[in-house]
Design an enzyme around this catalytic site. Structure first.
Site, PDB file in Angstrom:
ATOM      1  N   GLU A  90       5.176   0.019   8.019  1.00 56.29           N
ATOM      2  CA  GLU A  90       4.492   0.234   6.729  1.00 56.29           C
ATOM      3  C   GLU A  90       5.212   1.412   6.049  1.00 56.29           C
ATOM      4  OE1 GLU A  90       0.442   1.603   7.088  1.00 56.29           O
ATOM      5  OE2 GLU A  90      -0.080   1.097   5.020  1.00 56.29           O
TER       6      GLU A  90
ATOM      7  N   ASP B 132      -7.626  -2.377   3.022  1.00 55.30           N
ATOM      8  CA  ASP B 132      -8.794  -1.507   2.758  1.00 55.30           C
ATOM      9  C   ASP B 132      -9.268  -1.775   1.328  1.00 55.30           C
ATOM     10  OD1 ASP B 132      -8.638   0.332   5.232  1.00 55.30           O
ATOM     11  OD2 ASP B 132      -6.601   0.362   4.428  1.00 55.30           O
TER      12      ASP B 132
HETATM   13  N1  ADE Z   1      -6.065   2.606   8.545  1.00 57.74           N
HETATM   14  C1  ADE Z   1      -6.664   1.984   7.525  1.00 57.74           C
HETATM   15  N2  ADE Z   1      -5.744   1.467   6.698  1.00 57.74           N
HETATM   16  C2  ADE Z   1      -4.530   1.732   7.230  1.00 57.74           C
HETATM   17  C3  ADE Z   1      -3.194   1.453   6.855  1.00 57.74           C
HETATM   18  N3  ADE Z   1      -2.898   0.782   5.752  1.00 57.74           N
HETATM   19  N4  ADE Z   1      -2.211   1.909   7.641  1.00 57.74           N
HETATM   20  C4  ADE Z   1      -2.489   2.596   8.737  1.00 57.74           C
HETATM   21  N5  ADE Z   1      -3.716   2.887   9.136  1.00 57.74           N
HETATM   22  C5  ADE Z   1      -4.745   2.448   8.394  1.00 57.74           C
HETATM   23 ZN    ZN Z   2      -4.036  -1.643   7.895  1.00 60.73          ZN
END
Ligand code: ADE
Ligand code: ZN
Length: 330
Positions: free
Chosen positions: A197, A276
């Site tokens: 990410e 999220d």
């Molecule tokens: N916890 C909640 N969302 C997250 C994300 N996008 N990357 C890492 N940890 C997370």
């Molecule tokens: Zn995540």
């Protein structure tokens, strides 16, 4: 009025595979629960809270996300949070969802593991849609804390399909949790991990080679390593991509520059997810709509992504076939 493709997108049966239950905490519910638990939030109003949803990176977001989760105290709080998401999911034609929860976010504050899991699990039991639960370890905490959490989860093994890894990625590589994941697999859990990410392609390699994951969550940085892309294609390894999350956390500058289409062209097994949604401006359908508009995806692309979402799930072969036949009939 929605155009034909937008209607097609919102109605098509789909599954969600990358969704943090704590990331579905809408400000109005957060204030309501804070009030009934007599907890003072840092923000005076819903508007003030929403104004803080302006993130420069993952850590910026996580600071707020953990702050919001502090109001969750009782089993009913976890039940109400989960029920609110499941109702939204049902409205969006999500037939199956695999939900992450972060027990350490709560046990570190003195909330009992059983309070968290019972609240969430009872809401899943009362829902009309198909669900599975994935327990994530917070990678900014040490491996001992993750191991203790795994041990606490063992009596609830039948309620949790897999373990995952989330929170602050850079500086917390998958290798830090090798022993925890070895034990988790021995105990019968499947494994997944957030990787690539913000972190480098090498973290994706570690997740595959050391944690033996069945899916990579995000995986954007795989594209930096052509050999890794070939390996992921060869293994048919699902990547749970989260377009609006990537935009809000500045993983991409502009959705028009999002790599989803390139990933599909390279033959990667990608799915669309909301991550999220309360913090990133949209649930699953909003993610499909935003990315299809930005990258001018067509009907075949949408069908492929919706089928991938079931094929990449932890459902049985028969269940996958049953859901995919619903897409064919749609
Ligand atoms: N916890 C909640 N969302 C997250 C994300 N996008 N990357 C890492 N940890 C997370
Ligand atoms: Zn995540």
């Amino acid at each position: 009025m929605k155009n034909d493709l937008d209607q097609f997108i919102t109605g098509i049966p789909k599954s969600e595979l990358h969704l943090h239950i704590e990331g579905t905490f809408e400000p109005d519910l957060m204030f309501k629960i804070a009030q009934r638990n007599s907890i003072e939030l840092k923000y005076n109003s819903i508007e003030e809270l929403k104004a803080a949803y302006n993130f420069s990176n993952l850590q910026d977001f996580l600071d707020l996300y953990y702050e919001g989760a502090k109001v969750l105290i009782k089993e009913k709080d976890f039940y109400d949070l989960t029920t609110a998401y499941l109702e939204k999911a049902q409205q969006q034609n999500i037939l199956h969802t695999e939900i992450f929860f972060d027990p350490q976010t709560h046990t570190e504050r003195g909330i009992k593991f059983k309070t968290v899991i019972n609240g969430i699990y009872n809401a899943l039991e009362d829902s009309k849609i198909s669900t599975k639960l994935i327990m994530c370890f917070l990678r900014h905490l040490d491996a001992d804390s993750a191991m203790k959490t795994l041990e606490e989860a063992l009596p609830y093994k039948d309620k949790i399909i897999a373990v995952g890894l989330d929170s602050s990625e850079v500086g917390n590589p998958p290798s830090k949790f090798k022993h925890v994941f070895d034990k988790a697999r021995k105990e019968g859990f499947l494994t997944v991990a957030h990787a690539g990410e913000e972190g480098p392609a090498s973290y994706i390699r570690e997740a595959l080679g050391l944690l033996h994951v069945s899916r990579i969550d995000h995986g954007n940085h795989a594209l930096d390593d052509e050999n890794l892309v070939n390996e992921l294609v060869k293994r048919k390894m699902p990547l749970t991509v989260c377009p609006l999350s990537n935009l809000k956390l500045a993983v991409v500058k502009d959705l028009k520059k999002h790599p989803l289409k390139l990933m599909m062209e390279k033959g990667l097994f990608v799915t669309i997810n909301s991550d999220d949604p309360a913090y990133f401006g949209g649930y699953l359908n909003e993610n499909y709509l935003a990315i299809s508009h930005a990258l001018t995806l067509n009907r075949d692309d949408i069908i492929k992504l919706a089928k991938n979402s079931f094929n990449a799930s932890f459902l049985s072969k028969e269940e996958k076939m049953r859901y995919i036949s619903k897409i064919d009939a749609w």
